[in-house]
Design an enzyme around this catalytic site. Structure first.
Site, PDB file in Angstrom:
ATOM      1  N   PRO A  28      -6.565 -13.913  -5.506  1.00  0.00           N
ATOM      2  CG  PRO A  28      -8.838 -14.354  -5.241  1.00  0.00           C
ATOM      3  CD  PRO A  28      -7.501 -14.729  -4.703  1.00  0.00           C
TER       4      PRO A  28
ATOM      5  CD  GLU B 182     -11.305 -13.785   4.530  1.00  0.00           C
ATOM      6  OE1 GLU B 182     -10.169 -14.268   4.518  1.00  0.00           O
ATOM      7  OE2 GLU B 182     -11.817 -13.234   5.533  1.00  0.00           O
ATOM      8  N   GLY B 183     -12.148 -15.332  -1.457  1.00  0.00           N
ATOM      9  CA  GLY B 183     -11.448 -15.914  -2.594  1.00  0.00           C
ATOM     10  C   GLY B 183     -11.251 -17.408  -2.534  1.00  0.00           C
TER      11      GLY B 183
ATOM     12  CE1 TYR C 274      -9.826  -1.336  13.395  1.00  0.00           C
ATOM     13  CE2 TYR C 274      -8.431   0.080  14.719  1.00  0.00           C
ATOM     14  CZ  TYR C 274      -8.677  -0.597  13.541  1.00  0.00           C
ATOM     15  OH  TYR C 274      -7.767  -0.540  12.512  1.00  0.00           O
TER      16      TYR C 274
END
Lengths: 518, 518
Positions: free
Chosen positions: A130, A259-260, A440
């Site tokens: 996807p 996540e598909g 991060y």
């Protein structure tokens, strides 16, 4: 300029962002690269060479479902859908590596189209990836076997707004700026602004548990979703009759982040809020990262929280703010960004002042705000210059944050130094919770002759450090293929087996995103 | 008196609450019952008759794991662990019905004890029902085959407090008041106060997605949990390295609400907050339920939210507040309770006033606060008098709330009137979200000769009405056995199959809570 005014960007394959807005490196940055030993690579970009694609029977099946003109097999379209935007993805793209290229790109026009596609894929020996915005930075578009890509861009509608309940039903292919523009027409905002905002889509936000820069005020995307529709190879699942329920496990939270691998989320029902009529972004200076961390923890735990809350460490502050005037003329220290969608809250400022913060005013705040989507644009010119630049992120509980930060930094420095390319490691906190926060990291160093392997080695060291320090392998980037092994270790074999069992029910033939997540 | 001062109540089997605090019906209530045609039932309570229990080999296995003195097979202990506290449960208890009585009650002393028990059950042909507080009102303790009960009361420790992260690790058997007392010693509160508070336990809160009366301020229990440990017949699952993560589906939310069908939650890591040093509870009057609904929706959507927010409809207001003086001397109208843990927030009052609310001061607020755990005590004397009294609850999005309320009320009135027992149906909103709210119904009427069937018929009609109006079958009571069919319909066959697959992995022999949830 507000988020709803930003255009949807047609991403350039292999380079981030709108080609109409190229970003040149600041000359100071070019100078800095010299200190890291960065040299322009000798090799030029390589054009992709096509390879055989669909079999005629497969093509006939796909065209039968969505129509002849919604199945694209030309090289340009397929190459443009190859991989996402991690640094290794960009490097492989420059090398003309077609190993993860889809055999076709399909554009379904409805949930029923998606359902019919998925139902027939097994019989036609087709695997499916996807594709919503295509902005994965964790290998989320690179299946482990030949596949076709299902691009959801035609599912671009705001289906309904319920103004009493303050919910909106958005299709999966609505891109970030389009969602804001559609909601703005009715006076609302979603408030979800990840750094990939210009290119990412609703379906990707949901499938990968995205978190945006305004998460302190608006929450994560998974906290905005109150309902969703999932098309699987075996049929449709619709979830969400109420904001919250005690009717068994919260299955929305089983689909969010999948996540598909279980199917394709074709639409979501999201919480919306009135558009703010004003906003205020400020910079704040703290003596050091530890002092800043205590200050933002106070806001996260006792409030009042602003909409945006972000704290750079010493290294990131120094690199991003070469001009010491921005930091109130003082040398050193760290910068926090505090942003309000809506009225300014003086109580927040009181808390920060009491915690030793120095208000730098709106200058640094606005500087950050208007440049907030520009950082990824810098990566391509940095790669051009021969630098290796990449990011990774994690999260944990507050008490473990300092040790996690040290461990990851040390692992990156050690691994890359051992490879002859000592790095600069920058870090910031951009998402806070009562009990913890995200970290991060941005890594910058010279490329070796094999930068893909170079980064893989460093990333492995960082991932091991994250696990050892008790962090999660990803706070908002997702698993994809890059984090798959670390993810399996994080949840343990029994939970992984349970997820595999869910997949086996919903996708018995394994056609959905093979090799991604699980 | 605050929540942490309340003692843990040793529930009397078959009657709610502390036998040291019997509740007599107010004479006005006795009078009201006459109007509903309530008459004292002729039948007296029946004593249970024992039936054969464990086989010697089973008993030896259980004693081998936890020790001889931690396996109880006497009638009193087993009868005291039979079913929960729904009205049908109480009625069956009065009838001496031992059909859901465990063959033994086991008291493990550690996670490893639980693990060893669950690992050996299949080989010894034993099914297991986990028991934390035993306060289920949805048939959550009545397995579909013979079983032993695993009572977690020895898992009663506050394991750790992390004051920086503001988290606490609590074992599953810690009862509500004990959790508050343990946290209060360190200056913290969990803030979870369901009506079953005196008897319920941490493990039950987690397994059944409990929501407390202070949910507007502290959130639901599933929102407090940041980590958990699950013992399954195949081993341990530990989840939660960070407050939130993008590492796949949120598997904590798959375990929360699993009601013992996957294993036994032995401990949770919960978010804690500093104990409030003051509090303020007020009553507010609105013209009618619709006006009150608009007012509390405004607070839920735009804030500022108090800690407790609760709105009774006209019928509940009239019944609970026979004294019209409480409602500011006016006749009619509806009562809202607005409570603050911590400083009074005048902005909340401004919003309520602007929405047409009339501040009734602290009188009605305190009245509600001190009596907040007493309502369930009234049920036993009402049953004694021959009344049928029971509650049910649901939730949906704001725009559907009025229609859902009408549909459920109408279904109950119609069903019970058709049985010759026209009811009084009271309703309140006790949990609000930005996008929706819960509805809690109390039903009172005369018993027929077969009150269990009488209620089952009415409950079925209400459940059908909930589904048709788009509500969830339960906002905070859970599924148990009573809601199992409605739950399957709510999530659909594909999602139900996925859950069964998870169960098959974690509990391959089906020893965990057979017939409950799934």
């Amino acid at each position: 300029m507000t988020e709803s005014d930003l255009p949807v960007v047609q991403l350039t394959p292999g380079r981030w962002g709108d080609p109409a807005h190229p970003v040149a490196l600041p000359s100071a940055a070019v100078e800095a690269l010299k200190h890291l030993g960065v040299r322009r690579p000798a090799t030029a970009a390589v054009d992709p060479v096509d390879r055989p694609g669909l079999r005629p029977s497969q093509q006939a099946f796909l065209e039968g479902v969505v129509g002849v003109d919604q199945v694209k097999t030309d090289l340009e379209t397929r190459w443009g859908h190859t991989r996402g935007y991690s640094t290794p993805d960009l490097l492989r793209h420059r090398a003309g590596d077609t190993s993860d290229m889809p055999d076709a790109v399909i554009y379904p026009g409805s949930h029923d189209d998606v359902l019919a596609l998925l139902a027939g894929c097994a019989a036609h020996d087709l695997a499916v990836v996807p594709y919503a915005g295509g902005t994965s930075v964790v290998g989320g578009l690179a299946a482990s076997r030949r596949f076709v890509t299902v691009d959801l861009r035609r599912l671009d509608q705001l289906v309904t707004i319920d103004e009493v309940s303050r919910t909106a039903t958005l299709q999966a292919g609505v891109r970030g700026p389009a969602a804001e523009a559609l909601l703005a027409e009715r006076g609302y905002t979603l408030g979800h602004f990840p750094q990939s905002y210009e290119g990412a889509s609703i379906g990707g936000y949901a499938a990968a548990r995205s978190s945006g820069q305004s998460s302190a005020g608006y929450g994560r995307f998974d906290q905005m979703v109150v309902g969703l529709t999932l098309a699987t190879p075996r049929g449709t699942i619709e979830l969400g009759r109420a904001p919250m329920s005690a009717a068994g496990p919260d299955l929305r939270q089983l689909v969010l982040g999948s996540e598909g691998a279980f199917g394709i989320i074709t639409s979501v029902v999201v919480r919306i809020r009135p558009r703010p009529t004003e906003r205020h972004f400020e910079g704040w200076r703290f003596e050091d990262f530890a002092a800043g961390l205590t200050a933002i923890r106070r806001l996260a735990q006792d409030g009042p929280l602003p909409t945006v809350l972000r704290l750079s460490d010493e290294a990131e502050t120094a690199v991003n703010l070469a001009d010491p005037d921005v930091l109130g003329g003082g040398s050193g220290g760290v910068l926090a960004i505090v942003g309000f969608d809506g009225p300014y809250n003086a109580l927040t400022a009181e808390v920060l002042t009491a915690a030793g913060g120095q208000n730098l005013g709106e200058g640094p705040g606005e500087l950050w705000r208007v440049g907030r989507y520009r950082a990824p644009y810098l990566r391509d010119p940095l790669l051009d210059e021969g630098a290796l630049v990449e990011t990774l992120e994690t999260a944990t509980f507050w008490s473990r944050v300092p040790a996690l930060k040290s461990a990851v930094t040390e692992a990156l420095v050690k691994s890359l130094s051992a490879q002859g390319t000592p790095p600069l490691v920058l870090c910031h906190v951009s998402h806070v919770y009562e009990t913890g926060a995200s970290l991060y990291f941005t890594v910058l160093c010279a490329q070796t002759d094999d930068p893909v392997t170079q980064w893989r080695t460093a990333k492995s060291a960082a991932s091991e450090a994250i696990a050892a320090a008790g962090g999660t392998i990803t706070h908002h980037h997702g698993i994809g293929t890059d984090h798959r092994d670390a993810y399996a270790a994080e949840i343990g074999p029994l939970a992984a087996e349970a997820l595999q069992a869910v997949k086996k029910v919903l996708d018995p033939d394994g056609v959905m995103n093979p090799g991604i997540l699980l």
